[in-house]
Enzyme design. Structure first.
Site, PDB file in Angstrom:
ATOM      1  CE1 TYR B  92       0.694  -8.334  -0.910  1.00 17.88           C
ATOM      2  CE2 TYR B  92       2.352  -7.984  -2.505  1.00 17.88           C
ATOM      3  CZ  TYR B  92       0.891  -7.757  -1.944  1.00 17.88           C
ATOM      4  OH  TYR B  92       0.118  -7.199  -2.837  1.00 17.88           O
ATOM      5  CG  ASP B 151       5.438  -1.339 -12.130  1.00 20.44           C
ATOM      6  OD1 ASP B 151       7.084  -1.475 -12.214  1.00 20.44           O
ATOM      7  OD2 ASP B 151       5.084  -0.363 -12.190  1.00 20.44           O
ATOM      8  CG  HIS B 398       4.992  -0.753   0.664  1.00 20.96           C
ATOM      9  ND1 HIS B 398       5.941  -0.358  -0.313  1.00 20.96           N
ATOM     10  CD2 HIS B 398       4.554  -1.979   0.238  1.00 20.96           C
ATOM     11  CE1 HIS B 398       5.713  -1.121  -1.327  1.00 20.96           C
ATOM     12  NE2 HIS B 398       4.962  -1.984  -0.955  1.00 20.96           N
ATOM     13  CE1 TYR B 484      -3.009  -9.101  -3.579  1.00 23.25           C
ATOM     14  CE2 TYR B 484      -2.778 -10.643  -5.210  1.00 23.25           C
ATOM     15  CZ  TYR B 484      -2.298  -9.608  -4.630  1.00 23.25           C
ATOM     16  OH  TYR B 484      -1.155  -9.124  -5.116  1.00 23.25           O
ATOM     17  NE  ARG B 485       1.861 -11.515  -3.705  1.00 20.36           N
ATOM     18  CZ  ARG B 485       2.495 -10.909  -4.729  1.00 20.36           C
ATOM     19  NH1 ARG B 485       1.496 -10.176  -5.404  1.00 20.36           N
ATOM     20  NH2 ARG B 485       3.655 -11.024  -5.017  1.00 20.36           N
TER      21      ARG B 485
END
Lengths: 134, 536
Positions: B92, B151, B398, B484-485
């Site tokens: 992110y 995690d 990723h 959501y993010r």
């Protein structure tokens, strides 16, 4: 797996690269490392005995060895550690090292692959920030 | 590649850096290329391109007073700050800012666990405290509380909660922002504010009643840019006596609809922890004929999928259930779940999993004793931070798109089909296919995962991934599914999809931003919120 010869060739190049490890060198450890970390996917832990006063082994997941052993040492000045691991384990350790004022000061891909097909990487992490330099 | 803050020349930058050094010490101000390496996004699909967001400097204050000093200096120079806690927000954007030239405000030295109370079940921490730090603090003292951690667990409770991150235990605690209670914030003018009961001098309930009196602005600081959180409280799960698992399988594709409804009931009643859904048919994806069926444009029919399952002797779906509490209660909850589902879905089967008192042993954490193949990652499920998940990361990391969808089987089938079809043009693994199961990380909603890897040595691959991400966001939004993010490079696209009534929400955020931070000192662009100075 990497060979013992490869390991020794890797370590032979390190003293000039790791000036911060003088105390370990002075005590007779040729590679100048305070500890060495061997990822069992790439070699036997015993191979590291000639390289440093402490040898630690792990199986690809650095959680336990980092949490119980390395991080407490990284919170104090000094401590140069080398390792033979996969790039995945090094990615984790490098970022955790940054948090403690340390950097990868030498990194090189070594001949040989691990049991999961990943390449082996030899590296050294040393303190660089004034707050942790010995 | 030297980078300067927006609207600033080299001489002005030198003056800024000198002021930072005077405020917090030269050892904690960084401007060199090598020193700033840790503040790049290691997982960026736009690495070394013009789109990559790079910091001009980084600073690491030691305490709240130094944070305030940095903010005031930045405000005088009109330089944007980008606060990070531990900077582990990989997938992110990591520690990288929204605006190139921002100064990263690294809060790693604010690393005190201020309080953990295992009778009233809360913690109060600073932003540099990681989940590992909090876990160490609790376990070394034998405190009877369990954390809920992501995690990997190397991030910080504050940073993760402010990203609205999630965990894997009981529903209330999995929502890390939802389980927060009280915060201290440095505002864009350098002033210090506390929310909830923290605003009442002498109150001892800052971590027990989050609202105080009047409007609660705490939500503005999650995925927002209205201040820098320097303390934050969290509710903690009392350490349960016992942990129990069980597996339910259902034979037919359409049985998933009922299965989800039953698990919704169990979860919303507080009877179970994270339910881990999966499809045993995923094992068939290595077979070209089955993979072609599961990824067929428009989706396969139920009958075709049922025939494939029957021929392979596999159930269509499964759910791993987890129970926390007194041993007798976990047994009763498992038996209730089993009886409820098996009596309603013909052919459903149940397998009792392992169970043990808490805290778990190392062997139990490694999850080697389960009598069936399980999708549960046991460390996270039991609130024990781990780094083991990095073994599954391939290439150079990723990017992540995790659209929110309703907790219904029909919605899962729809997302499988719609996003599967939309992303067929990209040479990527079939993230959305007829065997893709939802994630039940959030308390009351499902997500599905699109997380293509990036390859720093292959710019064409990364450019393709970048296009796929943008298309996934757009197509999902057309169907009412929102992310959501998101990483800074995608935040504008994602924010733009939340467009009800002519982008009323975005305009409201912009009005607030203009009122309290018109020069964009705190993370301009974060959450898609730009102050007037930066709006095009």
């Amino acid at each position: 797996m990497i060979s013992r010869r490869t390991l020794l060739q890797w370590s032979a190049a390190l003293p000039v690269l790791v000036p911060a490890a003088a105390p370990a060198r002075a005590k007779g450890w040729p590679a100048g490392l305070d500890a060495v970390l061997i990822d069992r996917r790439f070699g036997e832990v015993q191979m590291g005995a000639a390289l440093a006063p402490r040898v630690h082994g792990f199986d690809g997941d650095v959680t336990d060895i980092w949490f119980r052993t390395i991080d407490p040492l990284w919170r104090r000045p000094g401590f140069v550690i080398g390792g033979i691991t996969g790039p995945d384990a090094l990615f984790v350790l490098e970022r955790l090292a940054w948090d403690r004022g340390r950097r990868v000061v030498d990194r090189r891909e070594l001949p040989g692959r691990g049991s999961d097909g990943r390449s082996a990487t030899g590296w050294v992490i040393a303190p660089v920030h004034p707050s942790v330099r010995a | 590649m030297a980078v300067l803050p927006p609207d600033m020349d080299a001489a002005g930058f030198s003056r800024l850096i000198e002021e930072f050094r005077g405020a917090i010490g030269a050892d904690w101000v960084w401007t060199g290329e090598e020193d700033l390496g840790p503040y790049r996004d290691s997982f960026s699909p736009v690495w070394d391109t013009a789109e990559e967001r790079r910091a001009s400097a980084a600073v690491a204050p030691a305490d709240v007073a130094q944070v305030q000093a940095i903010v005031r200096i930045a405000a005088r120079h009109k330089v944007p700050l980008f606060p990070i806690s531990t900077g582990k927000n990989f997938g992110y954007g990591g520690p990288s800012p929204n605006v190139t030239g921002s100064v990263v405000l690294d809060l790693k030295r604010l690393n005190r666990v201020l309080e953990v109370d295992d009778r009233r079940h809360f913690a109060l921490v600073e932003p540099g405290v990681s989940y590992f730090d909090l876990y160490r603090h609790i376990s070394e003292r034998g405190l009877k509380v369990m954390i809920d951690c992501p995690d990997p667990g190397w991030g910080s409770p504050i940073g993760n909660a402010l990203e609205r991150g999630i965990g894997y235990t009981m529903p209330f605690y999995r929502d890390h922002f939802g389980a927060s209670c009280g915060m201290e914030v440095v505002l864009p003018n350098g002033e210090l504010m506390r929310t909830g009961m923290g605003a009442l001098p002498g109150s001892a309930t800052w971590q027990e009643y989050r609202y105080g009196f009047g409007p609660d602005p705490a939500g503005l600081f999650a995925q927002g840019n209205f201040g820098i959180v320097t303390k934050m409280g969290f509710r903690l799960l009392p350490m349960p006596d016992h942990y129990r698992t069980g597996l339910i399988t259902v034979p037919r594709r359409r049985d998933f609809v009922k299965l989800v409804e039953h698990v919704n009931y169990l979860s919303d009643s507080g009877l179970c922890g994270e339910a881990v859904y999966g499809s045993p048919l995923q094992a068939l994806m290595a077979r070209p004929d089955f993979a072609a069926l599961a990824t067929r444009k428009g989706g396969p029919s139920d009958a075709e999928m049922d025939a494939a399952a029957s021929a392979a002797g596999l159930p269509s779906w499964q759910v791993d259930l987890q129970f926390f509490g007194p041993e007798a209660a976990t047994r009763a909850h498992w038996e209730h779940a089993r009886d409820r589902i098996l009596s309603d879905i013909p052919g459903a089967q149940a397998i009792e999993g392992d169970h043990f008192p808490l805290p778990a042993t190392e062997e139990q954490l490694r999850n080697t004793t389960q009598p069936y193949r399980t999708g549960i990652r046991r460390y996270g499920a039991l609130g024990v931070p781990s780094l083991g998940i990095w073994r599954i990361v391939r290439d150079d990391g990723h990017v992540g798109f995790f659209p929110i969808l309703p907790r219904s089987g029909e919605a899962v089938f729809a997302m499988q089909r719609v996003l599967g079809d939309a992303l067929r043009e990209f040479p990527l693994p079939p993230y959305f296919n007829a065997t893709t199961a939802p994630l039940y990380w959030h308390s009351f909603a499902f997500q599905m995962v699109f997380a293509p890897s990036v390859k720093r040595s292959d710019p064409e691959h990364n450019a393709m991934v970048h296009r796929a991400m943008k298309k996934a966001v757009a197509v999902a939004a057309e169907h009412g599914w929102g992310d959501y993010r998101a990483a800074p490079i995608y935040q504008d696209e994602v924010a733009a999809t939340y467009s009800f009534n002519g982008h009323a929400l975005r305009r409201f955020h912009e009005q607030l931003k203009d009122a309290i931070d018109p020069d964009g000192i705190i993370a301009p662009g974060r959450g898609g919120i730009w102050p007037r100075r930066f709006r095009k």
